[in-house]
Design a protein around this motif. Structure first.
Motif, PDB file in Angstrom:
ATOM      1  N   SER A  32       0.845  -1.197   0.000  1.00  0.00           N
ATOM      2  CA  SER A  32       0.000   0.000   0.000  1.00  0.00           C
ATOM      3  C   SER A  32       0.876   1.241   0.000  1.00  0.00           C
ATOM      4  N   GLY A  33       0.279   2.348  -0.396  1.00  0.00           N
ATOM      5  CA  GLY A  33       1.022   3.603  -0.406  1.00  0.00           C
ATOM      6  C   GLY A  33       1.463   4.011   0.980  1.00  0.00           C
ATOM      7  N   MET A  34       0.588   3.831   1.972  1.00  0.00           N
ATOM      8  CA  MET A  34       0.948   4.210   3.336  1.00  0.00           C
ATOM      9  C   MET A  34       2.106   3.368   3.856  1.00  0.00           C
ATOM     10  N   MET A  60      -4.402   5.089  -1.279  1.00  0.00           N
ATOM     11  CA  MET A  60      -3.433   6.089  -1.720  1.00  0.00           C
ATOM     12  C   MET A  60      -2.838   5.634  -3.042  1.00  0.00           C
ATOM     13  N   SER A  61      -3.068   6.395  -4.082  1.00  0.00           N
ATOM     14  CA  SER A  61      -2.579   5.999  -5.408  1.00  0.00           C
ATOM     15  C   SER A  61      -1.073   6.183  -5.501  1.00  0.00           C
ATOM     16  N   GLU A  64      -0.117   9.795  -5.591  1.00  0.00           N
ATOM     17  CA  GLU A  64      -0.042  10.431  -4.273  1.00  0.00           C
ATOM     18  C   GLU A  64       1.233  10.044  -3.542  1.00  0.00           C
ATOM     19  N   VAL A  65       1.624   8.769  -3.650  1.00  0.00           N
ATOM     20  CA  VAL A  65       2.872   8.322  -3.032  1.00  0.00           C
ATOM     21  C   VAL A  65       4.041   9.136  -3.576  1.00  0.00           C
ATOM     22  N   HIS A  68       3.981  12.706  -2.243  1.00  0.00           N
ATOM     23  CA  HIS A  68       4.402  12.759  -0.836  1.00  0.00           C
ATOM     24  C   HIS A  68       5.923  12.656  -0.718  1.00  0.00           C
TER      25      HIS A  68
END
Length: 232
Positions: A32-34, A60-61, A64-65, A68
């Motif tokens: 996952s992105g997180m 989280m796409s 977005e990663v 960030h």
């Protein structure tokens, strides 16, 4: 050399992990992105040489990663992996700070070739470079004019860094496309001209003392006005 792979599909994740390990890479797989951002921010974390990030993930796409990572000052090369092949998606991902974009399905040989190309490119760029009154820090992804930050998008920074690395000499349009956008495939034909225009406006707005000269039919050169010196 350690790579971070971000892929929510278990089968694809295992395939990438095994294949890259067979090519001699150490792989950290997150789903996952997180989890990817946690891995990058973990105390005592290993230094990652590159991140390969799936775009279509729940929560989280990959876009977005990528954003960030860049907004936090991360400068590691990022390769986006996606089934979305529209020009707008590719441009959006590159504008978010990705260094390259590979459309699924892909041949594994192409994946590893692109990874190695990004790693070579990253090593070839100096960590810190000064041209005129502007200092570029590749680790922080930051440009400073007389000690004050010059706000640039990820691609504007990459373009300025490339031109600054070759200050005073012409960088061909083809080289800019390859180095900044990973080649001309699925990219708007005037993308280089657009970003040169964006960057020119920002440099002019702050009286940077730099200009981007156009060599018609060839490319662009970053020049220091007034003969100020450049250095690494």
């Amino acid at each position: 050399m350690r790579l971070l792979v971000v892929e929510d599909d278990p089968d694809m994740g295992r395939l990438l992990e095994r294949g890259l390990a067979a090519e001699g890479f150490e792989v950290t797989l997150t789903t996952s992105g997180m989890d990817a951002l946690i891995a990058l921010g973990r105390v005592g974390k290993p230094e990652y040489a590159l991140a390969a990030v799936d775009v279509m993930m729940p929560g989280m796409s990959g876009f977005e990663v990528c954003r960030h990572i860049r907004e936090s000052g991360g400068a590691l090369p990022i390769l986006l992996l996606t089934a979305r092949d529209a020009v707008s998606d590719r441009v959006y991902g590159l504008d978010a700070g990705a260094d390259d974009y590979l459309t699924k399905p892909f041949e594994f040989a192409e994946l590893t070739a692109r990874i190695r190309a990004l790693l070579r490119r990253d090593k070839a760029i100096p960590t810190r470079n000064t041209v005129g009154r502007i200092t570029l820090d590749s680790h922080l992804h930051r440009a400073d004019l007389d000690g004050r930050e010059l706000p640039l998008s990820p691609k504007e920074f990459a373009l300025l860094r490339l031109l600054a690395t070759h200050a005073g000499t012409t960088v061909s349009r083809a080289t800019i496309l390859d180095e900044i956008w990973g080649g001309p495939e699925n990219i708007a034909p005037n993308i280089v001209e657009q970003y040169v225009s964006y960057l020119r406006r920002k440099l002019d707005a702050v009286s940077s003392g730099l200009q981007i000269a156009t060599e018609r039919g060839t490319g662009y050169a970053l020049e220091v006005l007034g003969g100020e010196s450049t250095g690494g």
